[in-house]
Enzyme design. Sequence first.
Site, PDB file in Angstrom:
ATOM      1  N   SER A 197      53.547  44.492  28.082  1.00  0.00           N
ATOM      2  CA  SER A 197      52.237  44.411  29.169  1.00  0.00           C
ATOM      3  C   SER A 197      51.786  42.788  29.385  1.00  0.00           C
ATOM      4  CB  SER A 197      51.168  45.057  28.600  1.00  0.00           C
ATOM      5  OG  SER A 197      50.694  44.442  27.374  1.00  0.00           O
TER       6      SER A 197
ATOM      7  N   ASP B 213      40.678  40.857  26.975  1.00  0.00           N
ATOM      8  CA  ASP B 213      40.454  42.082  25.753  1.00  0.00           C
ATOM      9  C   ASP B 213      41.164  41.692  24.413  1.00  0.00           C
ATOM     10  OD1 ASP B 213      43.281  41.837  26.343  1.00  0.00           O
ATOM     11  OD2 ASP B 213      43.496  43.826  27.166  1.00  0.00           O
TER      12      ASP B 213
ATOM     13  N   HIS C  46      45.335  39.905  26.278  1.00  0.00           N
ATOM     14  CA  HIS C  46      45.833  39.596  27.593  1.00  0.00           C
ATOM     15  C   HIS C  46      45.166  38.293  28.058  1.00  0.00           C
ATOM     16  CE1 HIS C  46      47.168  43.933  27.471  1.00  0.00           C
ATOM     17  NE2 HIS C  46      48.422  43.106  27.877  1.00  0.00           N
TER      18      HIS C  46
END
Length: 813
Positions: free
Chosen positions: A89, A265, A268
Amino acid sequence: MRIRRKMNILKVVNISTAKQIAFPIFIVLLIVQGVRFFNSGDACHRLLDGGFFVNDDIWQADGCMLHRYSVSEKQKCLQAQKVSFVGDSRMRELFYVFVDALSDETPQGKRHSDIYFKENDMNVDFLWYPEANLSTVALYDSWIKDPSLQPDIIIHSVATHTIKRTNGDSSALEEYKTNLTKLVPQMQKIVSQKVSNVYWVLQDPVYEEKLHESRQSITNAIVSQYNDVALSIFQGNNGFNKYPHVSVLKSTVDVAVQNIKSSIDGLHMDINTQTIDVHILNNLICNEVLKPVDGSCCQKPPPASIVQIIMFVFGCLSIVAAVISSILYNIESCGNDNVELGNKEGDSNVSPMGIFKEFTTACAKMFIILFYFYLCDRTDVFMKSNKYYTNARFFIPLLYIVFLGIFGIDQCKNSSFLNRDQTDEWKGWMQLVILIYHITGASSNLPIYMHIRLLVSMYLFMTGYGHFSYFWNKGDFSFYRVFGVMFRLNFLTVMLCLMMNRSYQFYYFVPLCSFWFLVLYVAMSMWPRAYVIPSKPSSKPDGVTELEELLQNGPSRRSPIVMMSFKLIVLTTIIIVVFLSQKTFEALFSWWPVIRLFELPPGSVREWWFRCHLDQFAMLHGALFCFAYLLLKRMSFLDDSKQGCLMSMKASLITVTISIGILMCYSYWTLQCTSKVDCNHIHTYASILPIASFILIRNIPGYLRSGYSSFFAWFGKISLELFVGQYHIWLAADTKGVLVLTSPSWPMLNLVITTFIFVCTAHEIGVLTNVFAKYLVGSPTDGTKVTCFRFIIISMALVFFTMISDISHDNNH
């Protein structure tokens, strides 16, 4: 006693001692930086390895310059290129920011799946492979089996998904190492098949306080262990990449460390941090493709041209000749105590070997200086950094030099209007301000830019004033005078054109001064010539003023003034007509070989039009101002023979007050002006007002006219060398960046050392220019034929180099 002590200090603390210190400092820095550069073996390592924030959002790579790419530049760079982001991600977020900078369209895709973006001839993909496992090895195998599928650029990074899945278990780290080791041969095969570039991006740290419960096992300690494993596989113990075209990107970690609290978060990073990461990637990918001047990171320096190779050969030969001549001179000196070095006028004891030694030594020194220029700005031996403007960066150094200038106040040798000490001071402080302006990148501030434009106009104003005064008072229009002025103006610039492979127009200030000097010379030397006729002792009756006598004595004394007035009117008319049309102007300078002097870029003289048009009246203003001053002085309206006011007290007070008002209005206008184009247009016609105002304020009060700053005047004597030399040995990348001789992490130390060596070099160039002028220009007693012969020889040499350069340029294209 005090004077004697001052003289003793000056014997030790002077420019000669400074130069003796500067040279060994340069040698030490060359060795240190040379070893560092040759050990790296990679032009990209300075961008890959780290950096630091200059301001909150400006990233500076560790020793090279980052180019800020526009959308069109990025699209041009990635034409017919395929870029693949491989990973989890974190890579997906970086992929989105990368694509957003290329297009307004946002690619769509499921959360844990591949995402594809294609626009025109660009292909950018995100491939969901969140762990280094057999699936990732299979991906690389598929690329190897079908080269048509291979990306040109692979950006790969994984680790956090593995840490989360295994809850930070140590056995997973070993598995990660094993699988990463299996990937290395696959990467090498891909690189060998298609010469792709593979970038392994180290894992950013996490902000543990913001992490979700399911990600609590991802700690910075474990992330560091995974990064260490990647480094051990891809890099050796020396910290440099083991495999060609497979690089480890560490600088993104440094960016994240300093911005960690802005994480969304905890895992990221925010959009600003990712934008900096993309900025780094753009320079990694595109610098070698597009070769921007201000993008020295990951860009190989250009190979030496034929002209540069010839210069290197001549330079080496000059060093050999200097050594041989020194040995022969010493042998000759042992047998003859009367041998003298150099050609002193009227000295019959001049040794030919002494002359040869002085000339060859000057040639050798000049080559060493030019080689220093080449090392600084045409190789990667010394580092470079970007410019960053802030008000503090510009104004604090400005205050420093103001205080230094005040402490250097001294008495002028004479109190005449615009005397030599004063003009040297004027050139000196202007040059120092321009240097600060360039190194701080203050051109982004419009009011500062306009004030610097005024300083350039002042230089050209002085060109008109000084040369008009000389021609009017001396009546010397000899070829020797013209050749001498042009030689001293252009010597360093021509040498740099050859050594640095740059056009003459690149050093725009010297062409401007040379061109306007020649314009003034042609105007004043054309028949009928007008200059001061030495007057006989005045026999005017008492009570008759100079003006009344001038009007009564007929054409014998009025004719030069009338003729010069006519010439200046004609010159003004011609300048206005020539600059009415840009097309007409460009046509006048677009024929060979003239275009070779004024083109930038090749084949275009638009830059020359811009520079000339900007200050089209500056030289003329200087000549007119000088003519008016000389007439008013002759008519006894002005008196600078004493240290009193230039005019009557009342007239002086009114004039100075008005002048101060004009300067304040000019500064206020620059603060209000919003368009650089509009400001420049008004400046072209209005620059005479603040320039004349400054001169009047500086010269009307006797106490100001008779004093000067010796500190500024010293720099004024080498202002030309400072202006031209700054391009390559104080600034970098052809003025786009800043030269770094020490370390970009120590900006103040670097500024002190580079400035010290720069000033010493500029002074030495000034000394060498005088030596070359002595032998190549000669003296007024040599005669016109000898001077013309020397001029022809030098011109033929320059034509030869120009032809070689043209042939080399055509072959390259």
